[in-house]
Design an enzyme around this catalytic site. Structure first.
Site, short mmCIF file in Angstrom:
data_model
loop_
_atom_site.label_atom_id
_atom_site.label_comp_id
_atom_site.label_asym_id
_atom_site.label_seq_id
_atom_site.Cartn_x
_atom_site.Cartn_y
_atom_site.Cartn_z
N ASP A 42 0.98 -1.01 -0.11
CA ASP A 42 -0.18 0.65 0.10
C ASP A 42 0.87 1.23 -0.07
OD1 ASP A 42 -2.67 1.13 0.01
OD2 ASP A 42 -2.63 1.66 2.46
N SER B 259 -7.55 5.57 -0.07
CA SER B 259 -7.98 4.08 -0.13
C SER B 259 -9.38 3.45 -0.13
CB SER B 259 -7.09 2.80 0.09
OG SER B 259 -5.36 3.22 -0.04
N GLN C 189 -5.95 -1.56 -6.25
CA GLN C 189 -6.71 -0.80 -5.49
C GLN C 189 -7.06 0.41 -6.40
OE1 GLN C 189 -4.19 2.36 -2.44
NE2 GLN C 189 -4.69 0.67 -1.79
#
Length: 299
Positions: free
Chosen positions: A213, A234, A284
């Site tokens: 991430d 996110s 993502q």
């Protein structure tokens, strides 16, 4: 030296409160003062992994960030044993703060199975990590420019001071003094700081979830460098694990953004072992809200 990675000893070390109930604390909080999504994903996978047998390995996880996390209080992880089959098991995890879910995740685990059906993409050809500067070294190099504006100097100094438990070596670092649009692709060599060693593969997968991430969603901003980020967070995060790897060894993180629009950006990533084996695939989507940068140089 054999220094244990802080990602194992602290960041991903959950406290068991009850069967399938865990508490996680925070190691690193970004400058945004919101919880780092990679830590929530990694800790949730740790909780899920406690609820399966040692022989089962995670092959995929799908997560939603439903509410901003509070860095001032711990996170509770509640695991549900959704299904236990002969080959596959599914575990659902809910992360809770202030009595409300902030994150949900489903992780699927599989017993090892062989198959003649195998293929993968080819790893990009890039310089090895030994030939590249770390992110900290690059920032130090930028800070030596005497003409840099004080505002941007403070920004870089703040990044430099962050105690991120990941080693990062950008392959093609962007020119920070240019606002010219770039292709929405970037490559990093990444690894966990410290030693993890030969252990249950689930441990390395949890560390990779944390690493995946970091700087991921920023790939979608490379063609839009004339804008300043007002808000970026996110929405969801998915991972597929393909082959064994060591998260404390250098891996190439290949990131690209095929689309952005509607105040959202989509990014995809691949983590490659040094021997060219595709170890992990990631995807993502996140919210991205921006404003025009005033017409001034960073110098």
């Amino acid at each position: 030296g054999d220094l244990r990675s802080v990602l194992i000893t602290s960041v991903l070390n959950l406290e068991r409160l009850e069967v399938d109930l865990f508490r996680g604390r925070h190691y690193w909080v970004p400058a945004t003062q919101r919880l780092f999504g990679g830590q929530i994903v990694g800790q949730a996978l740790v909780a899920a992994a406690h609820a399966v047998s040692r022989d089962e390995q995670v092959h995929s996880l799908h997560c939603y960030f439903v509410q901003t996390g509070d860095p001032k209080v711990p996170v509770l992880y509640e695991v549900e044993r959704t299904r236990t089959g002969k080959s596959f098991s599914v575990r659902s995890v809910k992360a809770i703060q202030h009595g409300k879910p902030i994150f949900t995740c489903q992780a699927s685990f599989q017993l090892s199975q062989g198959s003649p059906v195998q293929h993968q993409f080819t790893m990009p050809t890039v310089p090895p990590p030994e030939e590249l500067l770390t992110q900290e070294e690059l920032i130090q190099k930028f800070l030596q420019n005497p003409n840099m504006t004080e505002r941007y100097r403070k920004h870089l100094t703040k990044i430099q001071a962050q105690d991120v438990p990941i080693d990062i070596k950008p392959v093609n670092p962007p020119d920070i003094f240019s606002l010219e649009p770039q292709e929405p692709k970037q490559l990093f060599w990444v690894r966990a700081r410290g030693y993890i060693g030969e252990t249950d593969m689930k441990v390395h997968c949890c560390v990779a979830a944390y690493i995946s991430d970091y700087a991921f969603l920023g790939t979608a901003l490379l063609p839009h460098r004339q804008y300043r980020v007002k808000f970026m967070v996110s929405l969801d995060h998915s991972m597929w694990f393909h082959a064994p790897f060591r998260a404390d060894h250098w891996m190439l993180y290949e990131c690209e953004s095929p689309w952005a629009g509607g105040c959202r950006g989509l990014v995809q990533g691949r983590l490659w072992r040094r021997d060219g084996v595709l170890a992990v695939t990631c995807a993502q989507e996140g919210v991205i809200r921006v404003e025009q940068i005033p017409n001034q140089s960073k110098l």
